[in-house]
Write a protein that holds these residues in place. Structure first.
Motif, PDB file in Angstrom:
ATOM      1  N   UNK A  41     -54.848 -12.515  24.399  1.00 31.48           N
ATOM      2  CA  UNK A  41     -55.053 -13.945  24.169  1.00 31.48           C
ATOM      3  C   UNK A  41     -56.286 -14.485  24.878  1.00 31.48           C
ATOM      4  N   UNK A  42     -56.894 -13.674  25.721  1.00 32.90           N
ATOM      5  CA  UNK A  42     -58.040 -14.147  26.488  1.00 32.90           C
ATOM      6  C   UNK A  42     -57.590 -14.882  27.741  1.00 32.90           C
ATOM      7  N   UNK A  43     -58.541 -15.381  28.483  1.00 33.58           N
ATOM      8  CA  UNK A  43     -58.251 -16.090  29.733  1.00 33.58           C
ATOM      9  C   UNK A  43     -57.854 -17.533  29.432  1.00 33.58           C
ATOM     10  N   UNK A  44     -56.649 -17.957  29.820  1.00 36.01           N
ATOM     11  CA  UNK A  44     -56.253 -19.351  29.607  1.00 36.01           C
ATOM     12  C   UNK A  44     -57.166 -20.294  30.395  1.00 36.01           C
ATOM     13  N   UNK A  45     -57.429 -21.460  29.820  1.00 40.88           N
ATOM     14  CA  UNK A  45     -58.272 -22.467  30.483  1.00 40.88           C
ATOM     15  C   UNK A  45     -57.423 -23.355  31.382  1.00 40.88           C
ATOM     16  N   UNK A  46     -57.976 -23.689  32.542  1.00 42.81           N
ATOM     17  CA  UNK A  46     -57.351 -24.651  33.455  1.00 42.81           C
ATOM     18  C   UNK A  46     -58.213 -25.901  33.427  1.00 42.81           C
ATOM     19  N   UNK A  47     -57.599 -27.036  33.108  1.00 49.03           N
ATOM     20  CA  UNK A  47     -58.334 -28.299  33.038  1.00 49.03           C
ATOM     21  C   UNK A  47     -57.570 -29.383  33.776  1.00 49.03           C
ATOM     22  N   UNK A  48     -58.299 -30.357  34.252  1.00 49.22           N
ATOM     23  CA  UNK A  48     -57.690 -31.488  34.948  1.00 49.22           C
ATOM     24  C   UNK A  48     -57.560 -32.638  33.977  1.00 49.22           C
ATOM     25  N   UNK A  49     -56.397 -33.249  33.968  1.00 52.76           N
ATOM     26  CA  UNK A  49     -56.149 -34.381  33.081  1.00 52.76           C
ATOM     27  C   UNK A  49     -55.791 -35.594  33.914  1.00 52.76           C
ATOM     28  N   UNK A  50     -56.651 -36.588  33.886  1.00 53.04           N
ATOM     29  CA  UNK A  50     -56.329 -37.837  34.568  1.00 53.04           C
ATOM     30  C   UNK A  50     -55.597 -38.731  33.575  1.00 53.04           C
ATOM     31  N   UNK A  51     -54.608 -39.389  34.051  1.00 46.74           N
ATOM     32  CA  UNK A  51     -53.815 -40.255  33.198  1.00 46.74           C
ATOM     33  C   UNK A  51     -54.539 -41.578  32.999  1.00 46.74           C
ATOM     34  N   UNK A  52     -54.466 -42.114  31.807  1.00 50.18           N
ATOM     35  CA  UNK A  52     -55.138 -43.378  31.502  1.00 50.18           C
ATOM     36  C   UNK A  52     -54.640 -44.473  32.438  1.00 50.18           C
ATOM     37  N   UNK A  53     -55.568 -45.184  33.044  1.00 49.74           N
ATOM     38  CA  UNK A  53     -55.221 -46.295  33.918  1.00 49.74           C
ATOM     39  C   UNK A  53     -54.889 -45.896  35.342  1.00 49.74           C
ATOM     40  N   UNK A  54     -54.966 -44.640  35.664  1.00 56.25           N
ATOM     41  CA  UNK A  54     -54.657 -44.197  37.022  1.00 56.25           C
ATOM     42  C   UNK A  54     -55.780 -44.580  37.972  1.00 56.25           C
ATOM     43  N   UNK A  55     -55.439 -45.252  39.052  1.00 52.28           N
ATOM     44  CA  UNK A  55     -56.419 -45.640  40.057  1.00 52.28           C
ATOM     45  C   UNK A  55     -56.690 -44.515  41.032  1.00 52.28           C
ATOM     46  N   UNK A  56     -55.717 -43.679  41.240  1.00 57.98           N
ATOM     47  CA  UNK A  56     -55.819 -42.639  42.250  1.00 57.98           C
ATOM     48  C   UNK A  56     -55.994 -41.278  41.584  1.00 57.98           C
ATOM     49  N   UNK A 116     -53.368 -38.381  41.445  1.00 59.96           N
ATOM     50  CA  UNK A 116     -52.255 -38.339  40.497  1.00 59.96           C
ATOM     51  C   UNK A 116     -52.579 -37.520  39.246  1.00 59.96           C
ATOM     52  N   UNK A 117     -53.754 -36.939  39.184  1.00 58.57           N
ATOM     53  CA  UNK A 117     -54.144 -36.157  38.016  1.00 58.57           C
ATOM     54  C   UNK A 117     -53.255 -34.928  37.891  1.00 58.57           C
ATOM     55  N   UNK A 118     -53.014 -34.535  36.658  1.00 62.03           N
ATOM     56  CA  UNK A 118     -52.236 -33.327  36.392  1.00 62.03           C
ATOM     57  C   UNK A 118     -53.195 -32.199  36.048  1.00 62.03           C
ATOM     58  N   UNK A 119     -52.737 -30.997  36.251  1.00 63.00           N
ATOM     59  CA  UNK A 119     -53.508 -29.799  35.922  1.00 63.00           C
ATOM     60  C   UNK A 119     -52.845 -29.122  34.737  1.00 63.00           C
ATOM     61  N   UNK A 120     -53.650 -28.774  33.738  1.00 66.30           N
ATOM     62  CA  UNK A 120     -53.147 -28.151  32.525  1.00 66.30           C
ATOM     63  C   UNK A 120     -53.681 -26.738  32.393  1.00 66.30           C
ATOM     64  N   UNK A 121     -52.820 -25.855  31.922  1.00 62.50           N
ATOM     65  CA  UNK A 121     -53.241 -24.527  31.495  1.00 62.50           C
ATOM     66  C   UNK A 121     -53.117 -24.545  29.979  1.00 62.50           C
ATOM     67  N   UNK A 122     -54.237 -24.324  29.297  1.00 65.25           N
ATOM     68  CA  UNK A 122     -54.264 -24.357  27.836  1.00 65.25           C
ATOM     69  C   UNK A 122     -54.188 -22.920  27.336  1.00 65.25           C
ATOM     70  N   UNK A 123     -53.133 -22.640  26.562  1.00 62.23           N
ATOM     71  CA  UNK A 123     -52.896 -21.286  26.052  1.00 62.23           C
ATOM     72  C   UNK A 123     -52.844 -21.349  24.531  1.00 62.23           C
ATOM     73  N   UNK A 124     -53.614 -20.484  23.890  1.00 64.28           N
ATOM     74  CA  UNK A 124     -53.662 -20.429  22.421  1.00 64.28           C
ATOM     75  C   UNK A 124     -53.037 -19.131  21.928  1.00 64.28           C
ATOM     76  N   UNK A 125     -52.223 -19.224  20.887  1.00 55.00           N
ATOM     77  CA  UNK A 125     -51.774 -18.029  20.189  1.00 55.00           C
ATOM     78  C   UNK A 125     -50.550 -17.325  20.730  1.00 55.00           C
TER      79      UNK A 125
END
Length: 77
Positions: free
Chosen positions: A27-42, A45-54
């Motif tokens: 499947x290849x190397x999964x991507x790690x990305x940071x997701x900030x929530x809309x309207x978050x001041x801090x 509080x961002x979440x970390x995502x691992x994106x996996x395809x297939x």
């Protein structure tokens, strides 16, 4: 289908991505990305995502077990 694995900590997301890359090298190397929530001041509080395809349905239970060990969850995207 794309799977989003959600974690509160960057270290957890990176470790899960590395483990999935070892388990499912085709499947290849999964991507790690940071997701900030809309309207978050801090930015802390961002979440970390691992994106996996297939990942096929027969392997999702194994992915879910790994994600739960790191207090994360899976969303189909």
């Amino acid at each position: 289908m794309r799977q989003l694995l959600v974690f509160g900590e960057r270290d957890d997301a990176e470790e899960v991505a590395e483990t999935l890359g070892e388990w499912f090298p085709e499947l290849g190397e999964p991507r790690v990305v940071r997701e900030t929530l809309a309207g978050e001041d801090d930015a802390e509080d961002a979440q970390w995502l691992v994106v996996v395809e297939g990942v096929d349905e027969s392997r999702l239970s194994k992915v879910d077990e790994l994600v739960e060990r790191y207090d994360g969850w899976r969303e189909s995207g």
